[in-house]
Design a protein around this motif. Sequence first.
Motif, PDB file in Angstrom:
ATOM      1  N   HIS A 162       0.772  -1.205  -0.117  1.00  7.60           N
ATOM      2  CA  HIS A 162      -0.017  -0.004  -0.071  1.00  7.60           C
ATOM      3  C   HIS A 162       0.888   1.173   0.121  1.00  7.60           C
ATOM      4  N   PHE A 163       2.262   1.014   0.144  1.00  8.11           N
ATOM      5  CA  PHE A 163       3.130   2.318   0.128  1.00  8.11           C
ATOM      6  C   PHE A 163       3.312   2.754  -1.337  1.00  8.11           C
ATOM      7  N   PRO A 164       3.352   4.021  -1.546  1.00 10.16           N
ATOM      8  CA  PRO A 164       3.300   4.858  -0.494  1.00 10.16           C
ATOM      9  C   PRO A 164       1.751   5.536  -0.129  1.00 10.16           C
ATOM     10  N   THR A 165       1.372   5.647   1.139  1.00 10.75           N
ATOM     11  CA  THR A 165       0.047   6.051   1.455  1.00 10.75           C
ATOM     12  C   THR A 165       0.130   7.511   1.253  1.00 10.75           C
ATOM     13  N   GLU A 166      -1.236   7.936   0.773  1.00  8.74           N
ATOM     14  CA  GLU A 166      -1.518   9.124   0.375  1.00  8.74           C
ATOM     15  C   GLU A 166      -1.658  10.318   1.341  1.00  8.74           C
ATOM     16  N   THR A 167      -1.882   9.721   2.607  1.00 10.89           N
ATOM     17  CA  THR A 167      -1.752  10.604   3.748  1.00 10.89           C
ATOM     18  C   THR A 167      -1.075  10.046   5.178  1.00 10.89           C
ATOM     19  N   GLN A 168      -0.623  10.618   6.030  1.00 15.00           N
ATOM     20  CA  GLN A 168      -0.428  10.230   7.262  1.00 15.00           C
ATOM     21  C   GLN A 168      -1.561   9.460   7.873  1.00 15.00           C
ATOM     22  N   GLU A 169      -2.818   9.674   7.822  1.00 20.18           N
ATOM     23  CA  GLU A 169      -3.947   8.998   8.482  1.00 20.18           C
ATOM     24  C   GLU A 169      -3.942   7.543   8.003  1.00 20.18           C
ATOM     25  N   GLN A 170      -3.755   7.580   6.702  1.00 21.49           N
ATOM     26  CA  GLN A 170      -3.849   6.285   6.031  1.00 21.49           C
ATOM     27  C   GLN A 170      -2.598   5.293   6.661  1.00 21.49           C
ATOM     28  N   PHE A 171      -1.461   5.741   6.683  1.00 23.45           N
ATOM     29  CA  PHE A 171      -0.271   5.279   7.297  1.00 23.45           C
ATOM     30  C   PHE A 171      -0.586   4.734   8.776  1.00 23.45           C
ATOM     31  N   LEU A 172      -1.097   5.548   9.503  1.00 18.73           N
ATOM     32  CA  LEU A 172      -1.168   5.474  10.949  1.00 18.73           C
ATOM     33  C   LEU A 172      -2.414   4.318  11.000  1.00 18.73           C
ATOM     34  N   GLN A 173      -3.533   4.422  10.270  1.00 20.00           N
ATOM     35  CA  GLN A 173      -4.563   3.330  10.227  1.00 20.00           C
ATOM     36  C   GLN A 173      -3.778   1.829   9.885  1.00 20.00           C
ATOM     37  N   ARG A 184      -0.231  19.386  10.784  1.00 20.68           N
ATOM     38  CA  ARG A 184      -1.626  18.355  10.630  1.00 20.68           C
ATOM     39  C   ARG A 184      -1.311  17.031  10.804  1.00 20.68           C
ATOM     40  N   ARG A 185      -0.072  16.743  10.144  1.00 21.99           N
ATOM     41  CA  ARG A 185       0.436  15.266  10.341  1.00 21.99           C
ATOM     42  C   ARG A 185       0.819  14.661  11.916  1.00 21.99           C
ATOM     43  N   LEU A 186       1.294  15.942  12.487  1.00 27.08           N
ATOM     44  CA  LEU A 186       1.687  15.850  13.923  1.00 27.08           C
ATOM     45  C   LEU A 186       0.492  15.680  14.717  1.00 27.08           C
ATOM     46  N   GLN A 187      -0.596  16.378  14.480  1.00 25.03           N
ATOM     47  CA  GLN A 187      -1.792  16.551  15.366  1.00 25.03           C
ATOM     48  C   GLN A 187      -2.463  15.250  14.951  1.00 25.03           C
ATOM     49  N   GLU A 188      -2.566  14.593  13.724  1.00 17.96           N
ATOM     50  CA  GLU A 188      -3.140  13.259  13.495  1.00 17.96           C
ATOM     51  C   GLU A 188      -2.612  12.077  14.474  1.00 17.96           C
ATOM     52  N   THR A 189      -0.887  12.300  14.466  1.00 13.99           N
ATOM     53  CA  THR A 189      -0.306  11.141  14.872  1.00 13.99           C
ATOM     54  C   THR A 189      -0.572  11.230  16.379  1.00 13.99           C
ATOM     55  N   MET A 190      -0.807  12.527  17.117  1.00 11.99           N
ATOM     56  CA  MET A 190      -0.912  12.655  18.605  1.00 11.99           C
ATOM     57  C   MET A 190      -2.361  12.098  18.798  1.00 11.99           C
ATOM     58  N   GLU A 191      -3.446  12.484  18.088  1.00 11.05           N
ATOM     59  CA  GLU A 191      -4.574  11.775  18.091  1.00 11.05           C
ATOM     60  C   GLU A 191      -4.792  10.278  18.021  1.00 11.05           C
ATOM     61  N   ALA A 192      -3.967   9.761  17.167  1.00 11.96           N
ATOM     62  CA  ALA A 192      -3.877   8.269  16.923  1.00 11.96           C
ATOM     63  C   ALA A 192      -3.047   7.599  18.069  1.00 11.96           C
ATOM     64  N   GLU A 193      -2.142   8.564  18.681  1.00 10.27           N
ATOM     65  CA  GLU A 193      -1.492   7.895  19.833  1.00 10.27           C
ATOM     66  C   GLU A 193      -2.369   7.902  21.155  1.00 10.27           C
ATOM     67  N   LYS A 194      -3.290   8.899  21.191  1.00 10.48           N
ATOM     68  CA  LYS A 194      -4.223   9.008  22.196  1.00 10.48           C
ATOM     69  C   LYS A 194      -5.311   8.148  22.198  1.00 10.48           C
ATOM     70  N   LYS A 195      -5.679   7.518  20.982  1.00  8.19           N
ATOM     71  CA  LYS A 195      -6.744   6.591  20.836  1.00  8.19           C
ATOM     72  C   LYS A 195      -5.985   4.983  21.179  1.00  8.19           C
ATOM     73  N   SER A 196      -4.812   4.927  20.659  1.00  8.05           N
ATOM     74  CA  SER A 196      -3.955   3.813  21.121  1.00  8.05           C
ATOM     75  C   SER A 196      -3.809   3.590  22.459  1.00  8.05           C
ATOM     76  N   GLN A 197      -3.468   4.686  23.305  1.00  6.91           N
ATOM     77  CA  GLN A 197      -3.432   4.567  24.701  1.00  6.91           C
ATOM     78  C   GLN A 197      -4.594   3.929  25.228  1.00  6.91           C
ATOM     79  N   GLU A 198      -5.623   4.563  25.043  1.00 10.46           N
ATOM     80  CA  GLU A 198      -7.090   4.252  25.298  1.00 10.46           C
ATOM     81  C   GLU A 198      -7.306   2.866  25.142  1.00 10.46           C
TER      82      GLU A 198
END
Length: 613
Positions: free
Chosen positions: A345-356, A512-526
Motif C-alpha cells: 500500500h506504500f506510499p500512502t496518500e496521507t499520514q492518516e492512512q499510514f497510521l491506520q 496536521r500530520r503531527l496532530q493526527e499522530t497525537m490523536e492516533a496515539e491517544k486512541k492507542s493509549q486508550e
Amino acid sequence: MPQMKEPICFIENRENGDLVVNPEAEKILDAIKQPVVVVAIVGKYRTGKSYLMNKLAGCSNGFALGSTIQSKTKGIWMWCLPHPSQPGHTLVLLDTEGLGDVEKGDSKNDAWIFSLAVLLSSTMVFNSVGTIDQNSMEQLNYVTELTERIKVKSNTGKNDDDDDDDGSSEMKRFFPAFIWCVRDFSLQLEINGSSITEDQYLQNSLKLKKGIGAKVNEYNTPRECIRHFFHSHKCFVFERPASTTGLQQLESLSEAELEPGFLKQTQKFCTHVYETSTTKTVTNGLKVTGKLLYDLAVTYVGAIQSGAVPCMENAVKVLSQIENSRAVSQALSKYEEEMSKRVSHFPTETQEQFLQLHQECEKQALAVFMDISFKDEDLEYHKTLIHNLSEKAEIFLKDNLEKSVQKCQYLLEELNKPLETGIRQGKYSKPGGHNVFKTEKQNLIVSYQQHPGKGMKANEVLKKFLNEKEKIETTILQTDQSLTENEKMMAAQKAQSEAVEREKKIVEENNRRLQETMEAEKKSQEEQLAMIQEKNEQDRNKLIEENKWLIEEKMKEKENMMKEGMKKQCEMLEYEIQQLKKQQEEASQGSFLGNVISGILPGVLSSIVKKIF
C-alpha cells in the motif's frame, strides 16, 4: 509435538549427587505449545511404579521396570504423549527413581527428587506395598521436610515480622493432587465390621492422634502434611498382579496372565488420572506449556544445586521474565509480519492512512503480547514493547516516505522532459518566452498534482523541484525583452509569493500530520488501557476464584479436624482462613493503573514524526 516412542531422562541424578536437567528434554518440551497435565509417581524402589506409568502411557513397556532388587530409574524420566481424554493438552508422565535405594544411601538426594516431583506435577502418585500403616508413612517421611525444601514466598524485602512466614499455609494452592496407590493389598476394606471405600480407608489412615509427646508428633506429622499440603486425596488398592515368579517378568506378561481384579483396578486408576488430573498451573492460574515446564525444572534444579531452597515465588518471577521477553519478541515479529503485508500500500496518500495501517498491526501485536505475558509488574515489558513498536513504525514510515519521494521524483522527471527540451532548444530565450515557460510549468504542476498515489512527500518534492527551476526561470524572465522592468519585478514578486505559499502549505501539512499522530496515539493509549484493565480484571477474578476454592478446602480441613477433636489445628486453620478472607477482600477491591498510564505509555511516535517532518 514430536512423537516420543520411549521415555527419556528429564532430570539426571549423577553419581556424585548432582541433579542436571537433560538438554535433550528441552528440544522435546520446547515443541509443546499446548498446556501440559503432569503426573509424577514416587515411592520406595522396587514397588512397581514404572508399571503404572507405562499403563498411563498406554504401553506394556517404556519406563524400565527392572526384575531384580536393583532400582532401574535414576533421576526423573519423562514421557510426553497426546492426552487421551483432553484434546489440546499433552500428558507428561514423570517416573522418579525409587526412594530409599540402598545402593545410593543418600536420603538428602531422595528428598530433592521427591520435592521436584511435587514442584513439577499437577498430580502426584505415591506408590507403596502392603497397607497404609506407620511403616508406609515413614516411607513418606519426605513430605514432612517439604517446608524445609520448598518455599512458597521469598522473604526478600519483607519486614522482620514476616520472617517466619514461609508460605506453608498456602502450599495447598500450588501443590498437586495426591493419589496413594497401595500395591499387593490383601486385607478386607472394613472398619468395625462395616465395608468402607478405598478413599475412606485413606481418610481413616490419615486421622491424627490426640495427645502430646515425641511419639504422637512422629505419628501425626506426615499425616498433617498430606492433609495440609495436598488439595485432594485419592486411594487405590491393588491385589497382587500375578505369582511371585510372574512378577519377575511383569512387563512381558499378557493381560490373560494377570489377575482380573488387578487389571480392573489398573484401568480404574488410569481412567481416574485421565479424567481428574488438571493442567499444571502457576500463579493466577497461568497454564504451563512444555516450554514453561522445562524452564521451571531448570529454575528449581538450579536453586537446589546452588544450595538454595527452591522458591515458588522466585520461580514465577523467572518464568515471567522469560515469558514476558518472549511476549515482546513475538509481538514485534507479529507487527513486522503484518506491516510487511501492507507495504504494497506504500506510499500512502496521507499520514492518516499510514497510521491506520500501523494501528491495525499494533493492535494485533498487542494481542499477542497480552496473550503470552504475565506478572508484568509496573508494565516494564509493555513499555519496552511500545518503545520497540515505535522504532519499527519509524522504519516503516521512512520506507513509506522514501517510496513517496521515489515516485514523485520519477513522475516529475517524466513531466519535466518537454520543459527541459524547450530550455535546451532555446524555446524560452526569445520575446514572450517567459509567459510560455510559466504556462508550461503551470501545466506540469497541474498534471503532477492531479496524478494519484504520490504519497506524503508530494509537496516537498515539488517544492524542491521548483526551487531548482527558480534560477532558470529568473534568467528567462530577465532576458525576456517583451517585458517591461515593472512587469519583470511584478513577476518576480509573484514567484516569490508562490514559493512562500508553498512553504506555508508544507508547514501546515506537517502540523496536521503531527496532530493526527497525537490523536492516533491517544486512541492507542486508550485501547491499551482497556486491554490492561481487562487483563487485570481477569487476573483478579482468577485470584478471587482461587482464594474462594482454597478457603473452601481449608474449611473442609477444619471441619475434619473438629470431628477428630484437634483444637490446636482448628485454631491454626481458622487463622489461615481469616487471612485468606482478608486477601479476598483486598482482591475484590483491586487497584488499577489507569492513573499513571499516560506516564507509563508516552507518545513516542509523535516525537518521531516531529523528527522526520
